[in-house]
Design a protein around this motif. Structure first.
Motif, PDB file in Angstrom:
ATOM      1  N   PHE A 159      65.352  56.056 -14.237  1.00  0.00           N
ATOM      2  CA  PHE A 159      65.617  55.518 -15.795  1.00  0.00           C
ATOM      3  C   PHE A 159      64.538  55.872 -16.671  1.00  0.00           C
ATOM      4  N   VAL A 174      69.575  49.058 -11.483  1.00  0.00           N
ATOM      5  CA  VAL A 174      70.458  49.737 -12.704  1.00  0.00           C
ATOM      6  C   VAL A 174      69.807  49.475 -14.120  1.00  0.00           C
ATOM      7  N   THR A 204      67.710  58.632 -10.220  1.00  0.00           N
ATOM      8  CA  THR A 204      68.532  58.355 -11.321  1.00  0.00           C
ATOM      9  C   THR A 204      68.746  59.668 -12.325  1.00  0.00           C
ATOM     10  N   ARG A 251      71.119  59.747 -16.070  1.00  0.00           N
ATOM     11  CA  ARG A 251      71.976  59.228 -16.754  1.00  0.00           C
ATOM     12  C   ARG A 251      73.387  59.573 -16.797  1.00  0.00           C
ATOM     13  N   THR A 300      74.899  58.852 -12.690  1.00  0.00           N
ATOM     14  CA  THR A 300      74.875  57.747 -11.954  1.00  0.00           C
ATOM     15  C   THR A 300      74.248  56.467 -12.877  1.00  0.00           C
ATOM     16  N   HIS A 301      74.642  55.297 -12.710  1.00  0.00           N
ATOM     17  CA  HIS A 301      74.154  54.319 -13.458  1.00  0.00           C
ATOM     18  C   HIS A 301      72.803  53.571 -12.610  1.00  0.00           C
ATOM     19  N   GLY A 302      72.909  54.133 -11.615  1.00  0.00           N
ATOM     20  CA  GLY A 302      71.593  53.316 -10.730  1.00  0.00           C
ATOM     21  C   GLY A 302      71.300  53.880  -9.432  1.00  0.00           C
ATOM     22  N   VAL A 303      70.459  53.312  -8.549  1.00  0.00           N
ATOM     23  CA  VAL A 303      70.115  53.657  -7.163  1.00  0.00           C
ATOM     24  C   VAL A 303      70.062  52.371  -6.238  1.00  0.00           C
ATOM     25  N   THR A 319      76.070  54.039  -7.056  1.00  0.00           N
ATOM     26  CA  THR A 319      74.818  54.299  -7.169  1.00  0.00           C
ATOM     27  C   THR A 319      74.211  55.222  -6.420  1.00  0.00           C
ATOM     28  N   THR A 320      73.346  55.944  -6.494  1.00  0.00           N
ATOM     29  CA  THR A 320      72.616  56.814  -5.518  1.00  0.00           C
ATOM     30  C   THR A 320      72.181  55.919  -4.376  1.00  0.00           C
TER      31      THR A 320
END
Lengths: 249, 249
Positions: free
Chosen positions: A93, A142, B131, B133, B136-139, B162-163
């Motif tokens: 992020f 997330v 990640t 943007r 994906t929204h997350g991992v 997610t990843t």
């Protein structure tokens, strides 16, 4: 002669949670581009460097990403050694991926120096391991704040039974909690919101899931904060011995 | 007079990806309990300390966790400053949580020193942000190897989009891939398995999901390895410029 760009993680806040490799990059930097979330003490490692602040804190005025990308490229093209210093890890992020792609496209030499991410270190500082094999098979990171306004698939995340660690989640906390409850997560699930984790100014609020938004508002807890949702939160300071007994049983 | 225990992350392999705080703890240690996964070069920071090897690599003979817990407690009770040095981060699949609970129960003073986790730094070393943007929204971090033989809810993890970063997944890779395909993940999903990430001995295999087990076997890729499954793998060295164009479009 072109320079180089180092995409560097500054760690979660505590200035000693930076890596040797990051310190080495700072020591040779000509210029350092710094986020708001970086502890200013870390800049003691690079008294020789010019410092450029490019704050990006959620909701506030900040330097547009495209502009930062162009600055990195043009500084490197002038032959400078540039450190792009980001809170936590640059690739979780941190938009480090976007900066890397811009550097690749421009043919600039770069190196990624990973950092300690807040999502692990901030809960750890309160005695919360994001995984514990008796409680969960994994952990999901997330963001609660996406530019396109899209949301993660909260329902699938509840079903995954992984610990949830939410970055930048304070602003949209009521909607996030509602989504988790709608997806069938227990009202009683343990949660914690932690502001300024690993620093002396650390503050946190611990509450059952359905009470968290109210508790956060009551304590006036703000950004930057890490939110952790899951059974592992029971291990936080205060309930830890009881939790230990529960796990052993 | 009782001593202290430091639960310390040694980072992903590269000896410079250790934190200043970890180095400070090593410098004052009387004794250091070390995992197999820790780079031996890191022990150069503690020439004064007694080193105890307590290997725990998946599938091999190792020191039982209970025995390690008891060693930590009894050494601290003798007044020693003990460092428990673990690969990556102590609280992400490191069993640091279990050691912390043992220390709490025994009333031993302890401190957790978070480290750079392999699940972020190893992909990063190949240009893969876990990640991005646009992708994906997350991992999610999970283990492929659990003591109780239970599996994560792979179906929910596929739905989460997610990843996926899998620690200790080589042994059960065929079953894991089958579960992901059964849950509806595309046969063509980008994946990579990386052995000895961030070290000179690094080797990796990149393949579409359904081909990964065969490719890993063919290249004889072994543990310790990190497996990454998700669109972000497209950004790995080699396909990165093409990927950049796709994202921009």
């Amino acid at each position: 002669m072109t320079g180089s760009v180092f995409l560097v993680g500054a760690g979660p806040g505590d200035p000693d949670l930076i890596t040797l490799k990051a310190v080495n990059a700072l020591k040779i930097a000509d210029v350092v581009l710094v986020d708001d979330l970086v502890n200013p003490e870390i800049l003691n490692h690079c008294p020789q460097a010019r410092i450029v602040y490019v704050g990006k804190r959620g909701g506030c005025k900040s330097t547009p990403q495209d502009f930062i990308n162009r600055m990195l490229v043009s500084m490197a093209e002038k032959g400078l050694k540039v450190v792009r210093l980001k809170g936590g890890d640059p690739f979780l992020f941190g938009r480090g991926g976007e900066e890397m792609l811009a550097l690749q496209t421009a043919g600039i030499h770069y190196e990624v120096i990973s950092g300690v991410t807040s999502g692990i270190a901030v809960p750890a500082s309160l005695g919360i391991p994001v995984t514990h094999r008796a409680l969960t098979h994994g952990v999901t990171f997330v963001t609660g704040h996406t530019q396109d306004g899209e949301q993660p698939n909260w329902s699938a995340l509840v079903d995954s039974q992984t610990t949830l660690v939410i970055y930048m989640g304070i602003k949209h906390l009521p909607e996030i909690v509602k989504s988790l409850l709608d997806a069938g997560m227990s009202h009683e699930m343990s949660t914690i919101a932690i502001q300024h984790g690993t620093l002396k100014t650390e503050r946190h609020v611990k509450a059952p899931l359905s009470m968290l938004p109210m508790a956060v508002r009551k304590e006036n807890l703000g950004s930057p904060a890490i939110i952790v949702i899951g059974e592992v939160v029971r291990l936080a300071n205060g309930e830890r011995l009881l939790a230990a007994l529960n796990i052993a049983a």
